[in-house]
Write an enzyme that holds these catalytic residues in place. Structure first.
Site, PDB file in Angstrom:
ATOM      1  N   ARG A  69      52.015  48.777  45.682  1.00  0.00           N
ATOM      2  CA  ARG A  69      51.510  49.201  44.367  1.00  0.00           C
ATOM      3  C   ARG A  69      51.409  50.716  44.294  1.00  0.00           C
ATOM      4  O   ARG A  69      51.300  51.398  45.317  1.00  0.00           O
ATOM      5  CB  ARG A  69      50.116  48.614  44.098  1.00  0.00           C
ATOM      6  N   THR A 268      52.603  33.561  35.656  1.00  0.00           N
ATOM      7  CA  THR A 268      53.236  34.753  35.073  1.00  0.00           C
ATOM      8  C   THR A 268      53.869  34.465  33.713  1.00  0.00           C
ATOM      9  O   THR A 268      54.764  33.632  33.592  1.00  0.00           O
ATOM     10  CB  THR A 268      54.290  35.389  35.991  1.00  0.00           C
TER      11      THR A 268
END
Length: 292
Positions: A69, A268
């Site tokens: 990330r 998702t």
């Protein structure tokens, strides 16, 4: 179909008694928290709130695991196609023109011509050169790179340890707060599941392994058999394997889950358009029906 459950992710906007009760009345069966965002104090308070308002509702909390990330950014860069952007593995940088990433080998593992993706593949960058810990890229899409967004390196095997210090810290937190399920990102082997399970000092949390790259698909049977549940993260899966293959891979993972009597969560972009619209699209309803 009583065996079908609904997992709902809550965040700062929805972490209040009224919203939680509305979600439960609408059919929520499991509350999900994302350990990659917010502080442990916020999560501790939110867990206490859930226990108070929905005392029998199971809680699933994802921990970062091996997912790459961006860090928390003082300035989130916006760019157009063709603009240059610098990613860096120098996590201590104060230069707002560089975007630090939490993968210490990023500058070693990419080469000129590689594609780096971000934010579930909505952002793409072409590597132009590498200088020290800096990766100079050209934006292939317009957009904005925000804090704590996922970074994908398709085809590259990560050198991150199976269990990171952050994982250990969060598993201690989950055990202390009696969270029911821990979601583990980028699981690629039974060994990874076993090492996470070894961190537990009590019967909870149970382990939800997220299959979201080629390594996980290759070892799918052993991962499913070793886990308490599986999550299909279609965001990272689509970036790591190609968006055109996700529907077929989803069916394969669901079938493997049934083979070992292991629950599978399809995740998702369920009802994604309802972020902005009051009604879902027919495609979204078809997607949910297919998952059921």
């Amino acid at each position: 179909m009583d065996h079908i459950k609904i997992v709902a992710t809550i965040g700062p906007v929805s972490s209040n008694p009224k919203a939680l009760k509305q979600f439960a009345e609408a059919g929520m069966n499991v509350v999900r928290l994302n350990g990659s965002h917010n502080t442990l104090d916020w999560h501790r308070e939110t867990i206490a709130l859930i226990r108070r308002e929905l005392c029998s509702m199971p809680i699933l909390m994802d921990i970062p695991g091996r997912k790459i990330r961006t860090l928390t950014l003082n300035q989130e860069p916006a760019f157009d196609v063709g603009d240059k952007i610098i990613l860096t593995s120098d996590v201590k940088t104060k230069d707002t023109n560089r975007v630090p990433v939490n993968y210490e080998f990023l500058h070693e593992d990419v080469s000129i011509g590689d594609t780096i993706m971000a934010d579930d593949g909505t952002l793409r960058f072409l590597v132009l050169s590498v200088s020290g810990r800096d990766i100079i890229c050209r934006a292939e899409t317009a957009g904005k790179l925000r804090s704590r967004k996922g970074i994908n390196l398709p085809g590259i095997s990560l050198r991150t340890p199976l269990v990171t210090p952050q994982d250990q810290k969060l598993m201690e937190f989950l055990t202390e707060n009696e969270v029911d399920f821990a979601g583990i990102s980028f699981v690629e082997s039974k060994e990874h599941v076993d090492k996470i399970r070894a961190l537990k000092t009590k019967e909870w949390p149970r382990i939800v392994a997220k299959i979201e790259n080629r390594g996980g698909l290759t070892c799918m049977d052993e991962i499913v058999e070793a886990s308490d549940a599986i999550m299909i993260d279609r965001g990272d899966l689509s970036v790591e394997t190609g968006i055109e293959s996700v529907a077929l891979l989803q069916k394969q993972i669901l079938s493997t889950g049934k083979k070992y009597c292991t629950p599978v969560i399809v995740a998702t972009e369920m009802l994604h358009t309802m972020i902005d619209n009051p009604f879902p699209t027919k495609a979204e309803i078809s997607d949910i029906s297919n998952a059921v």
